[in-house]
Design an enzyme around this catalytic site. Structure first.
Site, PDB file in Angstrom:
ATOM      1  N   ASP A  49       0.935  -1.033   0.162  1.00 16.01           N
ATOM      2  CA  ASP A  49      -0.120  -0.054   0.082  1.00 16.01           C
ATOM      3  C   ASP A  49       1.039   1.270   0.027  1.00 16.01           C
ATOM      4  O   ASP A  49       1.409   1.594  -1.061  1.00 16.01           O
ATOM      5  CB  ASP A  49      -0.944  -0.371   1.241  1.00 16.01           C
ATOM      6  CG  ASP A  49      -1.949   0.923   1.349  1.00 16.01           C
ATOM      7  OD1 ASP A  49      -2.295   1.551   0.372  1.00 16.01           O
ATOM      8  OD2 ASP A  49      -2.594   0.987   2.502  1.00 16.01           O
ATOM      9  N   PHE A  96     -10.898  -0.459   0.323  1.00 17.07           N
ATOM     10  CA  PHE A  96     -10.420  -1.362   1.328  1.00 17.07           C
ATOM     11  C   PHE A  96     -10.833  -2.692   0.989  1.00 17.07           C
ATOM     12  O   PHE A  96     -11.837  -3.041   0.765  1.00 17.07           O
ATOM     13  CB  PHE A  96     -11.077  -1.040   2.647  1.00 17.07           C
ATOM     14  CG  PHE A  96     -10.520  -1.479   3.818  1.00 17.07           C
ATOM     15  CD1 PHE A  96      -9.290  -1.084   4.463  1.00 17.07           C
ATOM     16  CD2 PHE A  96     -10.758  -2.917   4.295  1.00 17.07           C
ATOM     17  CE1 PHE A  96      -8.544  -1.707   5.309  1.00 17.07           C
ATOM     18  CE2 PHE A  96     -10.120  -3.592   5.454  1.00 17.07           C
ATOM     19  CZ  PHE A  96      -9.066  -2.943   5.972  1.00 17.07           C
ATOM     20  N   ASP A 102      -7.547  -8.744   5.783  1.00 18.70           N
ATOM     21  CA  ASP A 102      -8.682  -8.838   6.852  1.00 18.70           C
ATOM     22  C   ASP A 102      -9.282  -7.360   7.077  1.00 18.70           C
ATOM     23  O   ASP A 102      -8.399  -6.231   6.715  1.00 18.70           O
ATOM     24  CB  ASP A 102      -8.051  -9.210   8.166  1.00 18.70           C
ATOM     25  CG  ASP A 102      -7.060  -7.942   8.942  1.00 18.70           C
ATOM     26  OD1 ASP A 102      -6.287  -7.718   8.082  1.00 18.70           O
ATOM     27  OD2 ASP A 102      -7.544  -7.803   9.920  1.00 18.70           O
TER      28      ASP A 102
END
Ligand code: IMP
Ligand code: MG
Length: 185
Positions: A103, A153, A160
């Site tokens: 990310d 997301f 998770d």
């Protein structure tokens, strides 16, 4: 139990598995005859490592690290704490760091520095997902990349949301209204 809070499937199980097989072919070719050690970071990299290594046709050793990243209210801090270190010595070996997602790149950059300090023969990154638009750290040694993904997301296939949904065989976009809610009690 309500339905899963998935807004859409971004990458299907079939898409993921096809890409994993293609990367495994490349890795098998590139590392033939080398002392290959694949390292992943618990827990997110678990599924990718398991599928990737099973699709290889060269010998491979595996090892794990675990870290915790602190994320302040203003986003990632880049402060990473090592919770579980490698069992293997890596000096002189060909190390491939297997990541679920890169990310900002802060976590990977910390891991790369920690691993390079031990003098591997070679160190490269294999990441399933690349959230390129969010990158802060440039110059990471990414040799294999599964998919470039948008700034949403994501959950599933290791990723998770509050420790849930890692086990989904696909990668989905989480419903936005679930984010930033206080944890359920
Ligand atoms: P970075 O240090 O910003 O590159 O963050 C990498 C870590 O953030 C990953 O290993 C994941 O644990 C987490 N992460 C980043 N994006 C997502 C996402 O979309 N879903 C779930 N976890 C994510
Ligand atoms: Mg993670």
């Amino acid at each position: 139990m309500s339905a899963l809070p998935i807004k859409e499937v971004l990458l299907s199980e079939e898409q993921i598995q096809a890409r994993v097989r293609a990367i495994a072919e490349e890795v098998s070719r590139d590392y033939a005859g080398r002392d290959l050690l694949m390292v992943t970071v618990l827990k997110g990299g678990l599924y990718f490592l398991a599928d990737l290594t099973r699709a290889l046709d060269i010998p491979v050793a595996i090892d794990f690290m675990a870290i915790s990243s602190y994320r302040g209210g203003k986003g990632p801090s880049g402060v990473v704490r090592l919770i579980k270190d490698l069992d293997e010595e890596i000096t002189g070996r060909h190390v491939l760091l297997v990541e679920d997602i890169i990310d900002t790149g802060l976590t990977a950059s910390y891991l790369v520095r920690a691993l390079l300090a031990r003098d591997p023969g070679d160190l490269a990154i294999c990441t399933l997902l690349d959230k390129r638009v969010r990158r802060i750290v440039e110059g990471l040694p990414i040799r294999y990349r599964g998919f470039e993904v948008p700034d949403a997301f994501l959950v599933g296939y290791g990723l998770d949301y509050r420790q849930l949904y890692r086990n989904l065989p696909y990668i989905g976009v989480l419903h936005a209204d679930l984010l930033h809610q206080p944890a359920a009690t």
